[in-house]
Design a protein around this motif. Structure first.
Motif, mmCIF file in Angstrom:
data_model
loop_
_atom_site.group_PDB
_atom_site.id
_atom_site.type_symbol
_atom_site.label_atom_id
_atom_site.label_comp_id
_atom_site.label_asym_id
_atom_site.label_seq_id
_atom_site.Cartn_x
_atom_site.Cartn_y
_atom_site.Cartn_z
ATOM 1 N N LEU A 1 20.823 1.171 35.751
ATOM 2 C CA LEU A 1 22.149 1.391 35.173
ATOM 3 C C LEU A 1 22.367 0.527 33.942
ATOM 4 N N LEU A 2 21.754 -0.654 33.930
ATOM 5 C CA LEU A 2 21.892 -1.549 32.785
ATOM 6 C C LEU A 2 21.238 -0.948 31.549
ATOM 7 N N TRP A 3 20.111 -0.266 31.733
ATOM 8 C CA TRP A 3 19.477 0.440 30.607
ATOM 9 C C TRP A 3 20.421 1.507 30.046
ATOM 10 N N VAL A 4 21.050 2.262 30.932
ATOM 11 C CA VAL A 4 21.957 3.336 30.493
ATOM 12 C C VAL A 4 23.143 2.763 29.721
ATOM 13 N N SER A 5 23.759 1.726 30.276
ATOM 14 C CA SER A 5 24.928 1.136 29.620
ATOM 15 C C SER A 5 24.559 0.527 28.277
ATOM 16 N N THR A 6 23.370 -0.052 28.170
ATOM 17 C CA THR A 6 22.927 -0.659 26.920
ATOM 18 C C THR A 6 22.743 0.389 25.831
ATOM 19 N N VAL A 7 22.023 1.444 26.149
ATOM 20 C CA VAL A 7 21.786 2.513 25.173
ATOM 21 C C VAL A 7 23.111 3.122 24.726
ATOM 22 N N ILE B 1 36.632 3.207 22.636
ATOM 23 C CA ILE B 1 36.736 3.467 24.079
ATOM 24 C C ILE B 1 35.352 3.649 24.685
ATOM 25 N N VAL B 2 34.536 4.494 24.069
ATOM 26 C CA VAL B 2 33.195 4.772 24.599
ATOM 27 C C VAL B 2 32.333 3.512 24.597
ATOM 28 N N SER B 3 32.296 2.816 23.469
ATOM 29 C CA SER B 3 31.438 1.627 23.361
ATOM 30 C C SER B 3 31.875 0.543 24.334
ATOM 31 N N ASN B 4 33.171 0.364 24.510
ATOM 32 C CA ASN B 4 33.649 -0.698 25.394
ATOM 33 C C ASN B 4 33.444 -0.349 26.869
ATOM 34 N N VAL B 5 33.474 0.928 27.208
ATOM 35 C CA VAL B 5 33.170 1.342 28.582
ATOM 36 C C VAL B 5 31.721 0.983 28.920
ATOM 37 N N PHE B 6 30.795 1.357 28.044
ATOM 38 C CA PHE B 6 29.387 1.047 28.290
ATOM 39 C C PHE B 6 29.158 -0.463 28.308
ATOM 40 N N PHE B 7 29.811 -1.184 27.392
ATOM 41 C CA PHE B 7 29.666 -2.638 27.374
ATOM 42 C C PHE B 7 30.153 -3.252 28.691
ATOM 43 N N GLY C 1 27.815 -2.793 31.590
ATOM 44 C CA GLY C 1 26.702 -3.713 31.475
ATOM 45 C C GLY C 1 27.078 -5.138 31.831
ATOM 46 N N GLU C 2 28.279 -5.559 31.454
ATOM 47 C CA GLU C 2 28.736 -6.909 31.751
ATOM 48 C C GLU C 2 28.826 -7.139 33.253
ATOM 49 N N SER C 3 29.312 -6.158 33.984
ATOM 50 C CA SER C 3 29.409 -6.270 35.428
ATOM 51 C C SER C 3 28.035 -6.265 36.073
#
Length: 449
Positions: free
Chosen positions: A91-97, A122-128, A131-133
């Motif tokens: 999931l971290l790979w997905v959120s990073t990309v 909105i999109v970039s901060n959701v993925f970020f 990844g943070e979690s």
């Protein structure tokens, strides 16, 4: 070469290389928060994309709040899946990309393109945020319980170094561009490209070296696939994302001090969110900083934050997590008052340095305390609740700030004073957390189901 004081902080079988890889992800993603959310794009959106309108700050905070709301709804589901599958790294790979690509697209946001800019934020901060979690949930797998604070501090301080590195590259480019007469509409997009590239390169190295420990309650992909199919066939077993969120929250009630700390987190992280997302806006709109001055200010703030995360990381393990966090919250209250009363750049500089010291330490301590108060078999789920709390805070804090700014005709000083109340509330809620009792309960009651 192994460094003894580092190895003594790690769990058996964990290498220093693994910890470095874990901390490197903080290095990678901090450029996004530093450049996009704090130093450059936030002020650019309010001042240029939205034309400096009185409602611009409110619109910016509404966009961020929308992203945090999405995270609040989805992160518990991701946490459950990650625990069952030992799938945090995937999931971290997905959120990073996702975050890297959305950050690249921010380079296409032109003046008046308000909706396009909001969509990408909105999109970039959701993925970020995903990844943070997810990266936070690796912490209890790496550090011994008694060293959780300092290991978290290493990662967070390294993260601020990453933020300074990315911001430094952007600042060098901006100063060069300005010397040639290049306007902000041309140099801001390039800073988004720089940020995305640094994120992508550092995160790739981090993820290649990061290893995930198989959870005792994880299943194989085949088992999960069969389970998912059976749940789709049997409609009575279907569970919505909202129901999964409620289930995770109900399980957390078995750990009352964890729950109390989550409410504390909502309060004080609301104030931290204001500092992260609106510092540059306040500096330019109220104090009169120029864009390049703001970038230098945030650069120095990150130095102070790295120092604060490192020093308080050790202090919390030695003198107590709860006391260390309380100290930083007092510092936050002082910061808000000084910044609200500041009428010149010199005084505001002092407030910014104090904010940096408090920012790094309060976030690092909160991450460590959350891990110690949660059962080890379900850390991803409970860190998902921690992420849920921080996202809720990121709605409450900035939205309150934006509403007060809009209601007062653009006066951000009153909005900043109101932010100090969030830290005072956080202090009160922290006083109700029996941290030692909560740690013992989490250790003795794994909550595997």
């Amino acid at each position: 070469m192994k460094i003894s004081f580092l190895q003594n902080s790690l769990k058996p079988g964990v290498t220093q290389r693994e910890v470095f890889s874990w901390a490197l992800y903080d290095f990678a993603n901090s450029g996004y928060t530093t450049v996009v959310l704090t130093a450059v794009f936030a002020a650019y959106f309010v001042g240029t994309v939205a034309g400096g309108a009185s409602w611009a700050t409110l619109v910016w905070t509404l966009g961020l709040s929308a992203s945090h709301l999405i995270v609040m709804v989805t992160i518990p589901f991701l946490g459950i899946w990650a625990d069952r599958q030992s799938g945090k790294k995937r999931l971290l790979w997905v959120s990073t990309v996702g975050c890297v690509l959305a950050t690249l697209l921010l380079a296409t946001v032109a003046p008046q393109a308000i909706y396009w800019g909001l969509f990408l934020i909105i999109v970039s901060n959701v993925f970020f945020s995903w990844g943070e979690s997810l990266i936070a949930a690796f912490l209890p797998e790496l550090a011994k319980p008694e060293a959780m604070g300092r290991v978290s501090g290493w990662g967070w301080s390294f993260g601020y170094i990453g933020g300074m590195f990315t911001l430094g590259l952007c600042l060098y480019y901006v100063l060069s561009a300005q010397a040639q007469g290049v306007p902000a509409t041309d140099f801001v997009p390039i800073t988004m490209v720089i940020t995305a590239i640094v994120f992508a390169l550092a995160a790739t190295v981090s993820l290649w070296g990061l290893h995930e420990k198989k959870s005792p309650n994880s299943s194989t992909l085949i088992e999960s696939f069969e389970s998912d199919i059976s749940q789709r066939v049997d409609k009575q077993k279907k569970v919505s994302l909202f129901q999964k969120l409620l289930q995770t929250w109900r399980k957390a009630q078995e750990f009352p001090d964890f729950v109390r700390f989550m409410w504390c987190t909502v309060a004080y992280q609301g104030g931290v969110a204001v500092a992260i997302t609106l510092a540059a806006v306040y500096a330019e709109q109220e104090i009169g900083f120029l864009p390049q001055e703001t970038m230098v200010l945030i650069f120095v703030l990150n130095i102070a934050a790295a120092f604060g995360a490192w020093v308080l990381g050790y202090a919390q393990d030695t003198f107590g997590h709860k006391g260390a966090l309380g100290l930083t919250l007092v510092g936050w209250v002082i910061t808000c008052v000084v910044a609200a009363l500041a009428t010149n750049k010199e005084v505001f500089w002092w407030a910014a340095v104090l904010a940096g010291l408090c920012m790094g330490s309060s976030q690092s301590i909160g991450r460590a305390m959350s891990g110690l108060l949660s059962p080890f078999n379900n850390r991803a789920q409970y860190y998902a609740l921690w992420s849920f709390a921080t996202r809720l805070a990121s709605i409450v804090g900035p939205i309150t700030y934006g509403l007060i700014t809009w209601a007062t005709g653009g006066n951000q000083r009153w909005a900043l004073v109101s932010t100090s109340l969030l830290f005072i509330l956080g202090l009160y809620l922290l006083s109700r957390v029996n941290f030692k009792q909560g740690v013992v309960q989490a250790s003795n009651k794994p909550n595997r189901k």
